[in-house]
Design a protein around this motif. Sequence first.
Motif, PDB file in Angstrom:
ATOM      1  N   UNK A 159      46.389  33.307  44.387  1.00  0.00           N
ATOM      2  CA  UNK A 159      46.588  33.984  45.672  1.00  0.00           C
ATOM      3  C   UNK A 159      47.375  35.272  45.451  1.00  0.00           C
ATOM      4  N   UNK A 160      46.988  36.324  46.186  1.00  0.00           N
ATOM      5  CA  UNK A 160      47.694  37.601  46.106  1.00  0.00           C
ATOM      6  C   UNK A 160      47.474  38.376  47.392  1.00  0.00           C
ATOM      7  N   UNK A 161      48.558  38.893  47.956  1.00  0.00           N
ATOM      8  CA  UNK A 161      48.502  39.755  49.147  1.00  0.00           C
ATOM      9  C   UNK A 161      47.653  39.128  50.256  1.00  0.00           C
ATOM     10  N   UNK A 162      47.809  37.829  50.464  1.00  0.00           N
ATOM     11  CA  UNK A 162      47.099  37.143  51.539  1.00  0.00           C
ATOM     12  C   UNK A 162      45.670  36.755  51.223  1.00  0.00           C
ATOM     13  N   UNK A 174      39.011  36.902  40.171  1.00  0.00           N
ATOM     14  CA  UNK A 174      38.881  38.251  40.728  1.00  0.00           C
ATOM     15  C   UNK A 174      39.220  38.193  42.208  1.00  0.00           C
ATOM     16  N   UNK A 175      40.052  39.116  42.668  1.00  0.00           N
ATOM     17  CA  UNK A 175      40.397  39.205  44.089  1.00  0.00           C
ATOM     18  C   UNK A 175      40.221  40.655  44.529  1.00  0.00           C
ATOM     19  N   UNK A 176      39.462  40.849  45.586  1.00  0.00           N
ATOM     20  CA  UNK A 176      39.286  42.181  46.164  1.00  0.00           C
ATOM     21  C   UNK A 176      40.328  42.389  47.260  1.00  0.00           C
ATOM     22  N   UNK A 184      53.395  43.273  44.889  1.00  0.00           N
ATOM     23  CA  UNK A 184      53.201  41.952  45.478  1.00  0.00           C
ATOM     24  C   UNK A 184      53.222  40.917  44.356  1.00  0.00           C
ATOM     25  N   UNK A 185      53.274  39.643  44.744  1.00  0.00           N
ATOM     26  CA  UNK A 185      53.258  38.550  43.776  1.00  0.00           C
ATOM     27  C   UNK A 185      51.860  37.975  43.654  1.00  0.00           C
ATOM     28  N   UNK A 186      51.441  37.698  42.445  1.00  0.00           N
ATOM     29  CA  UNK A 186      50.219  36.947  42.190  1.00  0.00           C
ATOM     30  C   UNK A 186      50.661  35.535  41.822  1.00  0.00           C
ATOM     31  N   UNK A 187      50.127  34.537  42.515  1.00  0.00           N
ATOM     32  CA  UNK A 187      50.560  33.153  42.334  1.00  0.00           C
ATOM     33  C   UNK A 187      49.371  32.298  41.929  1.00  0.00           C
ATOM     34  N   UNK A 188      49.473  31.641  40.782  1.00  0.00           N
ATOM     35  CA  UNK A 188      48.450  30.711  40.315  1.00  0.00           C
ATOM     36  C   UNK A 188      48.961  29.288  40.509  1.00  0.00           C
TER      37      UNK A 188
END
Length: 529
Positions: A159-162, A174-176, A184-188
Motif C-alpha cells: 500500500x502507498x498513498x492510499x 506496481x502501483x499507479x 509517503x510510506x510504502x507498506x508491505x
Amino acid sequence: MAGLSSKLRTKRPIYLVAATVAVVGVSGAALPLVSSLSPGLAVHGIPSGTVLGATAGRDQTWQVEAGSLEDVRVSLDGRPIAARREGDRLIVSTSGLAEGKHRLTASVDGDLPMTSASIDRDFTVDTTAPTLTVDPVKAQKMNAPVTLRGRAQGATSVQAAGRRAKVGADGTFTIELPQAPPAFDVVATDRAGNATTVPTIVAVPYPGARAAHITAIGWSSAALREPLLELVRQKKIDTIELDVKDESGEVGYDSQVPLARQIGATKPSYNARAVLDQLHGMGVRVIGRIVAFRDPVLGAKSWETGAKNRLVRTPDGGAYDGGHYGTLAFTNFADPEVRKYNIDLAVEAAKLGFDDILYDYVRRPDGRLSQMAFPGIGNRTPEQSIADFVAETRTAIRPHGAFLGASVFGIAATRPTEIAQDIPLLARAADYIAPMVYPSHWAAGEYGVASPNSSPYDIVQRSLADFTKQTKGTGATVVPWLQDFSMGVTYGPAEVAAQIKAARDNNMPSFLLWNAGARYQGAALGTTP
C-alpha cells in the motif's frame, strides 16, 4: 496431563451427548467443525489454519471444555502441556512459540466405545516481516502521475498513498499514483499481518536557477530593480529571489496570514501578484525567501504577550541571547505555533504563484547547546526537529506547485550539530539544498585551502564536492549561494565567475548570487555559458 491426577473414575450416569466441537476466533464467532457422540469436548482459541504474526505475538491461551475435565489430555506438537482449572474450563497457555507450524491437541475418552473425542488446532507462527525494496520514484513535473515499482518478498499486498496492489509470485508490485505527494510510506504486509515500511520520496527534476537576490524594499526601488531586470533581458539570469519574510521579521507584501497581521509583521513593499505576473510574463522564475526562525517581530510580540515558548529559552526560563542578532531574535523551531506561522506564509506564497519557497535561518542559534532550551522538542534532536519542519512544509506547498529549498551553512556538511543542520536529513525533506559557501566566510585551512577568501575557486569547488556526497541518494539538488560582494578581499567579475565555474565543475549549473545591496556584476555572468 501435568497438574491433573489420573485415577479410576467412580461410576456416574452415562450420557450420550451430540457435542459440537467449536473454535472461537478474534471476532468471538463460533465456528462448528465436528459433530459426534462424545463427552462434550470443545476448544476455544485460534481457528485451525491461523497464521500468527508479530501483532498476535508468540503467547497464546486456549480454553478447553468437556463433560469431565479430569479426563482431558492436552498436548502441543505431541508433547503434554500443563493446564489449570478455572471453573468449568481448563486454561492452557503457551509462551515463546517458535517460528513455524504447530499443533494443539485436546482429547478425552467417552464412556462408550466410539465416543472418544479429539480436537486438533493447526496453526503457524510467522513474525518475520517481508523484505521490501522500492525503486526510485521520479515524476516528470510537479504533481504529475507516477508509477511506483518494487519488490516485496513474502508480502501479500503493498500500500502507498492510499492505493493498494497485490504482490506477484515473483514478489514484484506496481502501483499507479495519479498525483503523488512529495513523500509517503510504502507498506508491505504479509498474511500474518507483519509489515515493513519504506519511506519514499518523489523526486521532481528541479528546473534550475541562475538567480540573484533582492530584498522587498530593494524591489520597490527602481534604482535597484531595473538593473536586475536588465540582467534578465540580457539572459544572464533567469530567476529572481525575492524576500517574503526577511531577517527583521517583516513580510514584504500585504500577507493575509492571521498571525502576521496580528503581530504587525506585514510591511507591504510590493504587490505580490503584480510582481509575479510581471516576472512570469518575462519568463522569469521567482523564488520566495522566508527567513524562518530568526524573527525579531514574532519574538518580541510573543514575549510581550506571554507566549514565551515561541522563543528559544535559557535553561532557567529566560530568553536566549542571540548575541549580535538580539535577545528576542531567535524563535523556537520546536514550537507548533512558530512552525505553523512559517508554513502558513510558505503556503500563501505558493498559492500566490512563487515558483520556489527558500527557507533561510532554518536552524538553531549559534552557541552552546547546553545554554538553550527548546520547549516542545520532546525526545527529538534539534537536527531531526528542523528536518521534520522542512518536510512538513514541502508536503504543504507541493500541491500548489512550488519547490522547496533550505539554505544551510557551508560548515554543516562536516559539523551537522553546530547549528542543527544535518544535510542528509534536510536533503530528504527538501527539493534542494542551498549551501552558503561564500569564500569570505571560511576560516583559514578549511578543506586544505590556506586563504579561502583569496581562493574562491578552490574553496567553493572543494566544499561543494562535500555537499555532493552528503546529498547523494536523497533526490535533492544542490543550488549554492555564491558571493558577489567584497569582504576583506575585493571581489570583481573574475572572483564571481570563479565561483560559478567551481559550481559547474561539481555538476551544479544552478546558483544564487548574494549581494545585500542587490548590485550584481553582469560581466561575471557573461563569462559563463
